[in-house]
Design an enzyme around this catalytic site. Structure first.
Site, PDB file in Angstrom:
ATOM      1  CE1 TYR A 415      -3.843  -2.627   0.481  1.00  0.00           C
ATOM      2  CE2 TYR A 415      -2.457  -3.433   2.275  1.00  0.00           C
ATOM      3  CZ  TYR A 415      -3.323  -3.374   1.574  1.00  0.00           C
ATOM      4  OH  TYR A 415      -4.203  -4.508   1.477  1.00  0.00           O
ATOM      5  CG  HIS A 416       4.299   1.900   1.465  1.00  0.00           C
ATOM      6  ND1 HIS A 416       5.363   1.530   2.363  1.00  0.00           N
ATOM      7  CD2 HIS A 416       3.116   2.069   2.329  1.00  0.00           C
ATOM      8  CE1 HIS A 416       4.923   1.435   3.584  1.00  0.00           C
ATOM      9  NE2 HIS A 416       3.524   1.746   3.483  1.00  0.00           N
ATOM     10  CE1 TYR A 417      -2.226   4.162  -4.312  1.00  0.00           C
ATOM     11  CE2 TYR A 417      -2.022   1.975  -3.250  1.00  0.00           C
ATOM     12  CZ  TYR A 417      -2.701   3.384  -3.426  1.00  0.00           C
ATOM     13  OH  TYR A 417      -3.918   3.462  -2.939  1.00  0.00           O
ATOM     14  CG  HIS A 418       5.968   5.751  -4.985  1.00  0.00           C
ATOM     15  ND1 HIS A 418       6.164   4.638  -4.163  1.00  0.00           N
ATOM     16  CD2 HIS A 418       7.138   5.745  -5.641  1.00  0.00           C
ATOM     17  CE1 HIS A 418       7.199   4.084  -4.369  1.00  0.00           C
ATOM     18  NE2 HIS A 418       7.901   4.716  -5.320  1.00  0.00           N
TER      19      HIS A 418
END
Length: 486
Positions: A415-418
């Site tokens: 859940y750390h997409y960027h």
């Protein structure tokens, strides 16, 4: 151990602080329903879900996205200017899925099309994911893992070290606290040690919070032949008809020249901000034409450079009665693999299409194997064995080839997409969108890489940091205007 890694499993290490978004300090909400009211006795911004109350009005700044960066940014700007903060979700107050820790995680599964606090999406890689849809953003529904970015990251992205420290201190003086460790967290902490790993409000009268409103696009006008200027936003009710649109605008400068334009600032996240740019006519020309979107600016970088931190979990004991509260995971902190984001439709409420290409690069796959081997050693440590009541084993159970296959088969999101609006490609060092005026992006979509740890603290810092920079820029512009027009 010189590995790029981040550990996570129900908040493993006491050295990390945890975050609780205090919306009454950064961008609080109220509600027409008494059950949704925030704690009393605090001075709160005005909040409404009635689009008609905001439609046609003007503000000094418009911040799109009441999430991790957006709340801190709006609070900072409100110290001197009027701010409209637009959030596509609702209020967290009165919602036990957000406020009661015993329900943590349920919000990720109780989802619907338009109103749930989390919105599900499946990347083209086939990996299930979620994005926040509530005031406070994903920070209101995630584990609350708080850790500052490394000095290496701050230097690489070109931020001022002193101002970064000041912004972090502002965040930490208002919205973070240290929790007590559970028995599992304590066991996990010592498991890591055995394996050789060491841990390392604004002016509420100036803020209007519009909830349950989804921005459709930025409104531009041609200031001159060379550049368009952001004039405002067009939005719809999140659970209403896409054909019923409303508009809000930026205040225009005074005729005497003693004031300047504010900005529309996208803080809608790594999926939302590039999606809004595309819907606004800024992006790859051919892709925009496929959706009959009028082209404001042909910009190939919009939607490119999408990255996510791939995670691999390991079940320590498959006996149901001994199963851990959350399987321990390892995460590739600096993946080289990247993908892209594109539109699925012109409906701003629909998730865009995104592909991260997890573990596509050989280096990422090699890292995953090394980290999986490390995780096996942690999982088979004496501390973990004692906690789950199984025999302590020193030997590793999986071969390198088995771990390669496992990584590819079982990869999940952390859940750390960027990415999607990265600095140097879509925005400049002041986070202004290239080629237009009055439009910025301030959120995780500007990151070319992860901060190396949970990005929450860094996004809160970034909102405060950029808010201070913008205030200073306006002050300097005002002083210049006075000199030119004494």
């Amino acid at each position: 151990m010189e590995l790029s890694l981040t550990f996570h499993g129900h908040g493993l290490l006491a050295a990390f602080m945890f975050l609780l978004i205090n919306l009454s300090l950064s961008a609080s909400s109220t509600s027409s329903s008494s059950s949704s009211l925030p704690p009393q006795g605090k001075s709160l911004p005005y909040m409404t879900s009635d689009a008609e109350e905001v439609a046609g009005k003007s503000f000094d700044y418009i911040v799109v996205g009441g999430g991790t960066a957006g709340c801190a940014l709006a609070a900072t700007l409100s110290e001197r200017f009027t701010v409209l903060l637009v959030e596509r979700g609702g209020s967290p107050y009165g919602n036990p899925l957000v406020l009661d820790k015993k329900y943590y995680g349920l919000s990720l599964f109780q989802t619907d099309e338009y109103t749930s606090v989390a919105q599900r999406f499946i990347s083209k890689d086939g990996v299930m994911n979620r994005r926040g849809r509530v005031l406070g953003g994903s920070s209101a529904i995630n584990l609350g893992f708080y850790s500052r970015a490394s000095e290496r990251f701050i230097k690489k992205v070109g931020l001022d070290k002193e101002l970064v420290t000041e912004a972090y201190k502002w965040v930490e003086s208002r919205i973070v606290f240290k929790p007590e460790l559970t028995l599992w967290q304590t066991a996990a902490e010592f498991g890591f040690l055995e394996a050789g790993i060491l841990p390392y409000n604004g002016n509420p009268e100036n803020i209007t919070v519009l909830l349950n409103a989804t921005v459709e696009n930025v409104i531009f006008y041609n200031e001159n032949r060379n550049k368009s200027r952001a004039r405002g936003i067009r939005f719809i009710k999140s659970n209403g008809s896409p054909d019923q649109t409303h508009e809000a605008y930026l205040n225009q400068p005074e005729p005497d020249g003693c004031s300047s334009w504010g900005d529309v600032i996208l803080s809608a996240g790594a999926l939302g901000s590039p999606q809004i740019l595309l819907l606004s006519g800024i992006g790859p020309q051919q892709h925009l034409r496929n959706f009959n979107i009028p082209i404001v600016l042909d910009m190939e970088g919009v939607g490119q450079g999408m990255k996510d931190n791939p995670a691999i979990a390991l079940m320590v004991d498959n006996k149901t009665q001994k199963r851990l509260p959350d399987s321990p995971q390892v995460v590739v902190a600096f993946p080289e693999s990247e993908g892209k984001l594109e539109l699925n439709s012109r409906d701003p409420r629909e998730n865009p299409s995104v592909q991260f290409n997890y573990l596509e690069k050989e280096k990422d796959l090699e890292q995953c194997v090394k980290l999986s081997q490390l995780l096996e050693r942690v999982a088979r440590s004496q501390s973990i064995a004692m906690f789950v009541g199984m025999e302590h084993k020193n030997n590793l159970m999986s071969s390198e080839d088995e771990l390669r296959k496992s990584c590819k088969k079982n990869v999940r999101t952390f859940y750390h997409y960027h990415g999607g609006c990265t600095v140097g490609s879509v925005v400049d060092m002041d986070y202004k969108v290239y080629g237009v005026k009055g439009l910025r992006v301030v959120d995780g979509s500007t990151f070319m890489e992860s901060p190396g740890t949970n990005p929450m603290a860094t996004l809160l810092m970034l909102g405060r940091y950029q808010g201070i920079k913008i205030l200073q820029e306006r002050e300097d512009a005002g002083a210049s205007d006075i000199q030119q027009n004494p």
